[in-house]
Design a protein around this motif. Structure first.
Motif, PDB file in Angstrom:
ATOM      1  N   LEU A 142       0.844  -1.183   0.000  1.00  0.00           N
ATOM      2  CA  LEU A 142       0.000   0.000   0.000  1.00  0.00           C
ATOM      3  C   LEU A 142       0.884   1.240   0.000  1.00  0.00           C
ATOM      4  CD1 LEU A 142      -3.063   0.437   0.023  1.00  0.00           C
ATOM      5  CD2 LEU A 142      -2.950   0.612   2.515  1.00  0.00           C
ATOM      6  N   TYR A 143       0.625   2.131  -0.947  1.00  0.00           N
ATOM      7  CA  TYR A 143       1.372   3.375  -1.065  1.00  0.00           C
ATOM      8  C   TYR A 143       0.419   4.536  -0.790  1.00  0.00           C
ATOM      9  CZ  TYR A 143       4.676   0.263  -3.294  1.00  0.00           C
ATOM     10  OH  TYR A 143       5.530  -0.794  -3.531  1.00  0.00           O
ATOM     11  N   GLY A 144       0.891   5.530  -0.018  1.00  0.00           N
ATOM     12  CA  GLY A 144       0.015   6.626   0.384  1.00  0.00           C
ATOM     13  C   GLY A 144       0.502   7.979  -0.105  1.00  0.00           C
ATOM     14  N   PHE A 145      -0.469   8.880  -0.370  1.00  0.00           N
ATOM     15  CA  PHE A 145      -0.153  10.195  -0.934  1.00  0.00           C
ATOM     16  C   PHE A 145      -1.057  11.258  -0.328  1.00  0.00           C
ATOM     17  CE2 PHE A 145       0.474   6.755  -3.881  1.00  0.00           C
ATOM     18  CZ  PHE A 145       1.825   6.898  -4.204  1.00  0.00           C
ATOM     19  N   ALA A 146      -0.483  12.456  -0.149  1.00  0.00           N
ATOM     20  CA  ALA A 146      -1.230  13.556   0.452  1.00  0.00           C
ATOM     21  C   ALA A 146      -2.168  14.225  -0.550  1.00  0.00           C
ATOM     22  CB  ALA A 146      -0.269  14.594   1.027  1.00  0.00           C
ATOM     23  N   SER A 147      -1.867  14.091  -1.840  1.00  0.00           N
ATOM     24  CA  SER A 147      -2.686  14.768  -2.850  1.00  0.00           C
ATOM     25  C   SER A 147      -2.929  13.863  -4.049  1.00  0.00           C
ATOM     26  CB  SER A 147      -1.989  16.051  -3.322  1.00  0.00           C
ATOM     27  OG  SER A 147      -0.831  15.731  -4.080  1.00  0.00           O
ATOM     28  N   GLU A 148      -3.974  14.208  -4.795  1.00  0.00           N
ATOM     29  CA  GLU A 148      -4.290  13.459  -6.006  1.00  0.00           C
ATOM     30  C   GLU A 148      -3.202  13.657  -7.058  1.00  0.00           C
ATOM     31  OE1 GLU A 148      -5.789  10.894  -8.572  1.00  0.00           O
ATOM     32  OE2 GLU A 148      -6.551  11.154  -6.532  1.00  0.00           O
ATOM     33  N   ALA A 149      -2.567  14.835  -7.071  1.00  0.00           N
ATOM     34  CA  ALA A 149      -1.486  15.088  -8.039  1.00  0.00           C
ATOM     35  C   ALA A 149      -0.332  14.122  -7.825  1.00  0.00           C
ATOM     36  CB  ALA A 149      -1.000  16.537  -7.912  1.00  0.00           C
TER      37      ALA A 149
END
Length: 198
Positions: free
Chosen positions: A60-67
């Motif tokens: 699982l990889y996580g990101f703060a923004s959709e960009a």
């Protein structure tokens, strides 16, 4: 597939996060650009996620923004670029800077990132050029938050650089080049990464 996680930040050791969701701890790997924006351990976080299911693992990889997530997904579609290298690219320059490098055809900037050789950089520019038009103008990253205080900010910054693939001597050199008394770990790490891609 898991597309978003919201819960309590139980642990943070770049590039790994542990997010507690109703008693279940999710291990999430994230770029430093995302980790910078998270609060202290114990705070509530919401991350957009990308799940990779392999024969031997579910990652699982996580990101703060959709960009950031969109760029990650574009990167891993590129020949020779896996999730680890995609996270390194995001950690080293962020989505906006990456798309600018593609528009500027700036191979020299990309090869300064660990793990990106000249052939990989050239392939990225070729394969991502068409996608850059579809992306339009990237969203400016949100204001960076604190990574958290450590006994010695240099230790935390050093550990993060090593996790990105820099060699110990190189990490030491980068930190020594930008270190000033009173710097927090987040500012130190950002300065070190900026110095590496100039």
């Amino acid at each position: 597939m898991i597309g978003r996680i919201r819960g309590t930040l139980a642990a943070k050791q770049p590039p790994w996060l542990l997010v507690d969701v109703a008693g279940v701890g999710y291990e999430i790997e994230a770029p430093l650009s995302t980790i910078f924006q998270l609060g202290e351990t114990g705070s509530e976080v919401t991350l957009l996620t990308h799940m990779v299911v392999r024969e031997d693992a579910q990652l699982l990889y996580g990101f703060a923004s959709e960009a950031e997530r969109r760029l990650f997904r574009n990167l891993i579609r590129t020949t020779g670029v896996g999730p680890k290298l995609a996270l390194t690219i995001l950690s080293g320059m962020g989505a906006e800077a990456f798309w600018q490098a593609v528009r500027d055809d700036d191979t020299a900037l990309l090869v300064k990132l660990p793990g990106v050789g000249r052939k990989t950089a050239e392939r990225l520019l070729v394969e991502m050029r068409d996608r850059a038009e579809a992306e339009g103008t990237p969203v400016t990253p949100a204001t960076v938050g604190a990574v958290g205080d450590a006994a010695d900010p240099r230790d935390e910054a050093r550990a993060a650089l090593l996790s990105l693939g820099y060699k110990p001597a190189e990490a030491e050199r980068m930190i020594g080049k930008v270190w000033e008394d009173g710097m927090g770990a987040d500012n130190l790490l950002r300065a070190a990464l900026r110095s590496a891609v100039r």
